[in-house]
Design an enzyme around this catalytic site. Structure first.
Site, PDB file in Angstrom:
ATOM      1  N   GLN A   1       0.905  -1.027   0.008  1.00 46.91           N
ATOM      2  CA  GLN A   1      -0.099  -0.012   0.044  1.00 46.91           C
ATOM      3  C   GLN A   1       1.014   1.299   0.098  1.00 46.91           C
ATOM      4  O   GLN A   1       0.681   2.100  -0.667  1.00 46.91           O
ATOM      5  CB  GLN A   1      -1.043  -0.090   1.389  1.00 46.91           C
ATOM      6  CG  GLN A   1      -1.787   0.983   1.371  1.00 46.91           C
ATOM      7  CD  GLN A   1      -2.901   0.986   2.581  1.00 46.91           C
ATOM      8  OE1 GLN A   1      -2.499   0.464   3.510  1.00 46.91           O
ATOM      9  NE2 GLN A   1      -3.962   1.410   2.452  1.00 46.91           N
TER      10      GLN A   1
ATOM     11  N   ASP B   1      11.738  13.469  -0.532  1.00 47.54           N
ATOM     12  CA  ASP B   1      11.888  14.974   0.033  1.00 47.54           C
ATOM     13  C   ASP B   1      10.490  15.320   0.824  1.00 47.54           C
ATOM     14  O   ASP B   1       9.466  14.802   0.776  1.00 47.54           O
ATOM     15  CB  ASP B   1      11.921  15.869  -1.259  1.00 47.54           C
ATOM     16  CG  ASP B   1      10.747  15.934  -1.957  1.00 47.54           C
ATOM     17  OD1 ASP B   1       9.509  16.380  -1.538  1.00 47.54           O
ATOM     18  OD2 ASP B   1      10.772  15.456  -3.299  1.00 47.54           O
TER      19      ASP B   1
ATOM     20  N   HIS C   1       2.530  15.161   1.506  1.00 45.40           N
ATOM     21  CA  HIS C   1       1.563  14.562   0.729  1.00 45.40           C
ATOM     22  C   HIS C   1       1.203  12.881   1.133  1.00 45.40           C
ATOM     23  O   HIS C   1       0.022  12.803   1.441  1.00 45.40           O
ATOM     24  CB  HIS C   1       1.837  14.321  -0.778  1.00 45.40           C
ATOM     25  CG  HIS C   1       0.916  13.686  -1.634  1.00 45.40           C
ATOM     26  ND1 HIS C   1      -0.335  14.256  -1.944  1.00 45.40           N
ATOM     27  CD2 HIS C   1       0.807  12.624  -2.364  1.00 45.40           C
ATOM     28  CE1 HIS C   1      -1.086  13.563  -2.749  1.00 45.40           C
ATOM     29  NE2 HIS C   1      -0.247  12.481  -3.029  1.00 45.40           N
TER      30      HIS C   1
ATOM     31  N   ARG D   1      -2.004   9.334   4.568  1.00 46.26           N
ATOM     32  CA  ARG D   1      -1.924   8.120   5.437  1.00 46.26           C
ATOM     33  C   ARG D   1      -2.137   8.394   7.059  1.00 46.26           C
ATOM     34  O   ARG D   1      -2.433   7.487   7.755  1.00 46.26           O
ATOM     35  CB  ARG D   1      -0.530   7.422   5.012  1.00 46.26           C
ATOM     36  CG  ARG D   1      -0.483   6.940   3.813  1.00 46.26           C
ATOM     37  CD  ARG D   1      -1.796   6.146   3.230  1.00 46.26           C
ATOM     38  NE  ARG D   1      -1.286   5.884   2.033  1.00 46.26           N
ATOM     39  CZ  ARG D   1      -2.211   5.027   1.276  1.00 46.26           C
ATOM     40  NH1 ARG D   1      -3.261   4.693   1.899  1.00 46.26           N
ATOM     41  NH2 ARG D   1      -1.762   4.406  -0.073  1.00 46.26           N
TER      42      ARG D   1
END
Length: 301
Positions: free
Chosen positions: A109, A212, A218, A223
């Site tokens: 995942q 980075d 993101h 998550r």
């Protein structure tokens, strides 16, 4: 235990070493270097290396010779501006390298985020340890009736016990066969690269993951979200704590404008404006689908 005594001794030896440097350092993340933070039953996250700090972000944004401005408030304001307006490249100037031990199904995942450099432990060359993720009883849940990729009510009693016993028994049996296929005394044995295919997806693997800061944010936005699967979310939450220590100004902006924020569609903005103007708006008159309307109501209450 996520670490053996030998592994802990190796980490202690790494942390005992010190080297002078002229590059930018972050006191918060320096204190975390090499230390293993336990996740799940056998997993962990370790910071192996990093590049840059909060000042590196503002330095890159200004393309300056120094390390930001004389005022921390000015640097904080610039970082918040960059985050608020989705400027990404200044955050790409910072990088973090992690050593992660995680179940294979979580790794599959995780790897969907294709914006990092990854090197995984090779089961072609080495034998995997007999370590499997077995959920705690409170994390055993039925399939959600409203979300095809989510969980519903927690399993209880005999059903929960039966599932746990099945997971443990199947894991051990698969590993027994894995060892047997690689050869008993006097046998040639199956190649490791073939024997590994019999192992279940809850066996643990390890990798180095370098990313980075822009792409890390993101990853964390998706998550560390409450809707993310528990098993990957706890890794993301551990990483959040490390990033907070590393770049506190950038992480505070990330919390404000990403983790704790909401995004509205153009139609959603018009609906809010109509409501503020005193108009009674319903789903039927909003121009939104039922799901979009429910999501908007979830944001504005």
């Amino acid at each position: 235990m996520p670490l053996s005594p030998d592994q802990q001794a190796e980490i202690d030896a790494q942390r005992a070493q010190s080297q002078p440097t002229l590059r930018a350092t972050s006191k918060g993340i320096e204190a975390q270097l090499y230390r293993a933070h336990p996740v799940l039953d056998h997993g962990f996250v370790r910071v192996i290396d990093y590049m840059g700090d909060d000042a590196a972000i503002t330095q890159a944004a200004r393309v300056s010779y120094g390390r930001g401005t004389k005022s921390v408030q000015n640097d904080e304001g610039l970082i918040r501006y960059l985050m608020r307006h989705w400027h990404s490249t200044p955050f790409e100037m910072c990088e973090l390298k992690l050593h992660v031990k995680l179940p294979v199904f979580v790794a599959r995942q995780w790897i969907r985020h294709r914006t990092a450099n990854v090197n995984e432990y090779s089961a072609r060359y080495s034998v995997l340890d007999r370590e499997f993720y077995i959920p705690a009883p409170e994390h055993l849940a039925a399939q959600s009736s409203i979300n095809n990729q989510g969980r519903g009510a927690t399993l209880e009693g005999d059903e929960a016990a039966r599932v746990l016993e099945t997971l443990k028994a199947d894991s051990d049996r698969a590993y027994d066969h894995y060892e047997q296929m690689m050869g008993q005394e006097g046998q040639q044995g199956l190649a490791r690269e073939l024997a590994r295919m019999n192992l279940p997806a809850n066996v643990y693997t390890q990798w180095y993951w370098k990313v980075d800061l822009h792409n890390l944010f993101h990853f964390l936005r998706l998550r560390a979200d409450p809707h993310a699967q528990y098993e990957i979310r706890v890794y993301a939450e551990t990483i959040c704590d490390l990033v907070r220590d590393w770049v506190p100004l950038a992480y505070a902006a990330f919390e404000e404008y990403r983790l704790g924020a909401a995004q509205l569609s153009a139609t959603g903005v018009q609906v809010v404006r109509r409501m503020l103007a005193g108009e009674e708006v319903t789903q039927e008159t909003s121009g939104l689908t039922k799901r979009e309307w429910a999501e908007l109501m979830g944001v504005i209450g």
